[in-house]
Design a protein around this motif. Structure first.
Motif, mmCIF file in Angstrom:
data_model
loop_
_atom_site.group_PDB
_atom_site.id
_atom_site.type_symbol
_atom_site.label_atom_id
_atom_site.label_comp_id
_atom_site.label_asym_id
_atom_site.label_seq_id
_atom_site.Cartn_x
_atom_site.Cartn_y
_atom_site.Cartn_z
ATOM 1 N N MET A 1 0.432 -9.422 2.120
ATOM 2 C CA MET A 1 0.762 -8.500 3.220
ATOM 3 C C MET A 1 1.555 -7.299 2.685
ATOM 4 O O MET A 1 1.380 -6.171 3.139
ATOM 5 C CB MET A 1 1.594 -9.211 4.295
ATOM 6 C CG MET A 1 0.869 -10.288 5.070
ATOM 7 S SD MET A 1 -0.594 -9.709 5.913
ATOM 8 C CE MET A 1 0.113 -8.552 7.037
ATOM 9 N N ILE B 1 -0.889 -4.983 1.067
ATOM 10 C CA ILE B 1 -1.670 -4.252 2.084
ATOM 11 C C ILE B 1 -0.802 -3.175 2.743
ATOM 12 O O ILE B 1 -1.229 -2.031 2.911
ATOM 13 C CB ILE B 1 -2.225 -5.242 3.140
ATOM 14 C CG1 ILE B 1 -3.253 -6.163 2.494
ATOM 15 C CG2 ILE B 1 -2.835 -4.499 4.312
ATOM 16 C CD1 ILE B 1 -3.661 -7.333 3.363
ATOM 17 N N ARG C 1 -0.220 -0.278 0.257
ATOM 18 C CA ARG C 1 -1.414 0.589 0.108
ATOM 19 C C ARG C 1 -1.602 1.438 1.357
ATOM 20 O O ARG C 1 -1.920 2.627 1.276
ATOM 21 C CB ARG C 1 -2.654 -0.273 -0.121
ATOM 22 C CG ARG C 1 -2.755 -0.753 -1.542
ATOM 23 C CD ARG C 1 -4.146 -1.302 -1.822
ATOM 24 N NE ARG C 1 -4.046 -2.288 -2.871
ATOM 25 C CZ ARG C 1 -4.095 -3.598 -2.684
ATOM 26 N NH1 ARG C 1 -4.285 -4.085 -1.487
ATOM 27 N NH2 ARG C 1 -3.962 -4.422 -3.691
ATOM 28 N N LEU D 1 1.429 -1.864 10.456
ATOM 29 C CA LEU D 1 1.532 -2.681 9.240
ATOM 30 C C LEU D 1 2.531 -2.107 8.228
ATOM 31 O O LEU D 1 3.189 -2.863 7.513
ATOM 32 C CB LEU D 1 0.135 -2.777 8.608
ATOM 33 C CG LEU D 1 -0.070 -3.814 7.531
ATOM 34 C CD1 LEU D 1 0.352 -5.191 8.005
ATOM 35 C CD2 LEU D 1 -1.536 -3.851 7.125
ATOM 36 N N GLY E 1 -7.724 -4.718 0.210
ATOM 37 C CA GLY E 1 -6.423 -4.322 0.735
ATOM 38 C C GLY E 1 -6.400 -4.035 2.217
ATOM 39 O O GLY E 1 -5.666 -3.185 2.684
ATOM 40 N N LEU E 2 -7.226 -4.746 2.982
ATOM 41 C CA LEU E 2 -7.187 -4.579 4.434
ATOM 42 C C LEU E 2 -6.883 -5.929 5.072
ATOM 43 O O LEU E 2 -7.387 -6.960 4.629
ATOM 44 C CB LEU E 2 -8.537 -4.078 4.952
ATOM 45 C CG LEU E 2 -8.931 -2.649 4.576
ATOM 46 C CD1 LEU E 2 -10.344 -2.369 5.039
ATOM 47 C CD2 LEU E 2 -7.978 -1.656 5.201
ATOM 48 N N ALA E 3 -6.061 -5.888 6.122
ATOM 49 C CA ALA E 3 -5.731 -7.144 6.806
ATOM 50 C C ALA E 3 -6.727 -7.415 7.924
ATOM 51 O O ALA E 3 -6.742 -8.479 8.500
ATOM 52 C CB ALA E 3 -4.323 -7.059 7.382
#
Lengths: 327, 103
Positions: free
Chosen positions: A218, A221, A224, A302, B52-54
């Motif tokens: 997480m 992510i 990024r 996020l 790299g994506l949730a």
């Protein structure tokens, strides 16, 4: 004040927050560290299974109560109300278009199950119990905000009227996290303490390690997302990502008191209200409001709100619950 | 060897739309389709990557199918409302296949 600082320090120095920070820093430093997509999905399913099962087993022990039903209904009511408030605040304080504000508001009305899981872990490390049915509350709070955001968007855009609401809700309710969470909750409820003892080595002992690995991903992510999407966020929008969780928590606090939840249960309901979705709602918004800029709501949810909740939010919610609800 | 003229339809579409697209293809009674994951790319909305994506939002998939030349226009009409507002690329090209009766 020293109490809240001590809680914050304890949380910031926990393995889960430090692994999240490692991922965040690695991504910002453009490291090639990556958790393969399939493994990340497997870890997410494991976490849903573990938290759902534990919640179900706790309900099997405590039984169904009027308070459980009232808490689930209150959670749904909060997730209908919070997006309206979020939309108003965004429109008043930022220059976001109505469609971008509505899509972002949906994220804040919905929940982040990972923030919820991190909060349960923080409670466990402090020796605080919570009501197991909060897992069902979490599942109930996933979708209603999407409905509200679409209704708001319809006032501003003809295109947003194309989406059949029932179909959208069915698709969100059928997403893998919700199915696993509710499925494991029901299995935990049916099998109770005996079932929990049988799979405890898997869902109990390994839980914190898996959570750390998941939070590392997480962090990667979020880092990024921040690197690539931060230019999309103006200062008022970033501030919204920081104050909106506190506004939602403040709105939820009297509800916790009225429901008579424990300190742990109150912390979790505050966390749910304060968290913002970044899995189910973005996908729903791409379907229903594709005109909204995904970089804004994804980066905000996020990259700003999730790290805030994980590091400072959770200890703040524990402190508020302790101070108001009582230890 | 005898070859048969068909149409190859390629649809690059956002991952959240996939189930709806496949539903349209199923309703149109196409003989089959193949779904491929797309790794990364760049378009009108900037660069994207599936790493790299949730969430599925931001991921793209490719659906490839072969249809008879007669069926292609009707299929395009059925797909169009789905992709009017979303990110998508639809292309139709002429191809030759060995087993024409399959499509």
């Amino acid at each position: 004040m020293s109490d809240v600082l001590s809680l914050a320090t304890q949380n910031l120095l926990s393995p889960m927050v430090l692994f999240f920070a490692l991922g965040l820093l690695a991504a910002l430093a453009k490291s090639d560290l990556v958790v393969p997509e399939a493994i990340a999905k497997g870890l997410a399913l494991y976490l849903m299974m573990a938290i759902g099962f534990k919640g179900g087993a706790q309900v099997a022990a405590s039984g169904v109560s009027a308070r459980m039903v009232a808490t689930i209904l209150s959670g749904i009511a909060l997730s209908l109300l919070i997006p309206c408030l979020a939309f108003l605040l965004l429109r008043l304080t930022s220059r976001l278009s109505a469609i971008d504000a509505a899509a972002t508001a949906a994220h804040y009305g919905s929940i982040s199950i990972v923030t919820f899981i991190a909060s349960t872990q923080a409670l466990q490390s402090m020796g605080l119990d919570y009501e197991g049915y909060l897992v069902a509350v979490a599942a109930g709070m996933e979708a209603p905000a999407i409905l509200v955001a679409l209704l708001i968007a319809r006032r501003y855009s003809d295109c947003a009227g194309d989406e059949p609401l029932g179909r959208m809700l069915r698709e969100v309710a059928g997403n893998s996290s919700v199915v696993m969470l509710i499925g494991a909750f029901i299995i935990g409820w049916i099998t109770g303490a005996r079932g929990y003892e049988m799979i405890k080595p898997f869902i109990g002992d390994l839980f914190l390690g898996v959570l750390c690995l998941f939070l590392l991903d997480m962090g990667l992510i979020a880092g990024r997302g921040l690197r690539e999407g931060r230019r999309q966020l103006s200062a008022p929008v970033i501030l919204f990502g920081l104050y909106m969780p506190l506004v939602s928590a403040a709105l939820t606090l009297p509800v916790c008191w009225l429901l008579g939840l424990s300190t742990g249960g109150s912390t979790l309901l505050l966390t749910l209200a304060a968290s913002a979705s970044y899995i189910a709602v973005p996908a729903a918004m791409r379907l229903a409001l594709p005109e909204a800029n995904a970089s804004i709501y994804l980066t905000l949810s996020l990259g700003i709100t999730f790290p805030f909740n994980l590091t400072l939010g959770i200890p703040t919610y524990v402190w508020i619950a302790r101070s108001v609800i009582g230890s | 060897m005898e070859m048969h003229a068909k149409k190859r339809v390629e649809i690059v579409v956002e991952a959240p739309l996939l189930n709806r697209l496949l539903g349209i293809l199923d309703d149109a009674n196409v003989s089959g389709y193949t779904v491929l994951p797309a790794i990364a790319g760049r378009g009108h909305h900037g660069s994207w990557s599936r790493e790299g994506l949730a969430t599925d939002a931001g991921r793209m998939v490719v659906v490839v199918l072969i249809v008879s030349p007669d069926a292609a226009p009707g299929l395009m009409t059925a797909i169009r409302p789905l992709i009017t507002r979303q990110i998508a690329i639809v292309s139709v090209s002429d191809v030759q296949v060995i087993r024409g009766e399959r499509f």
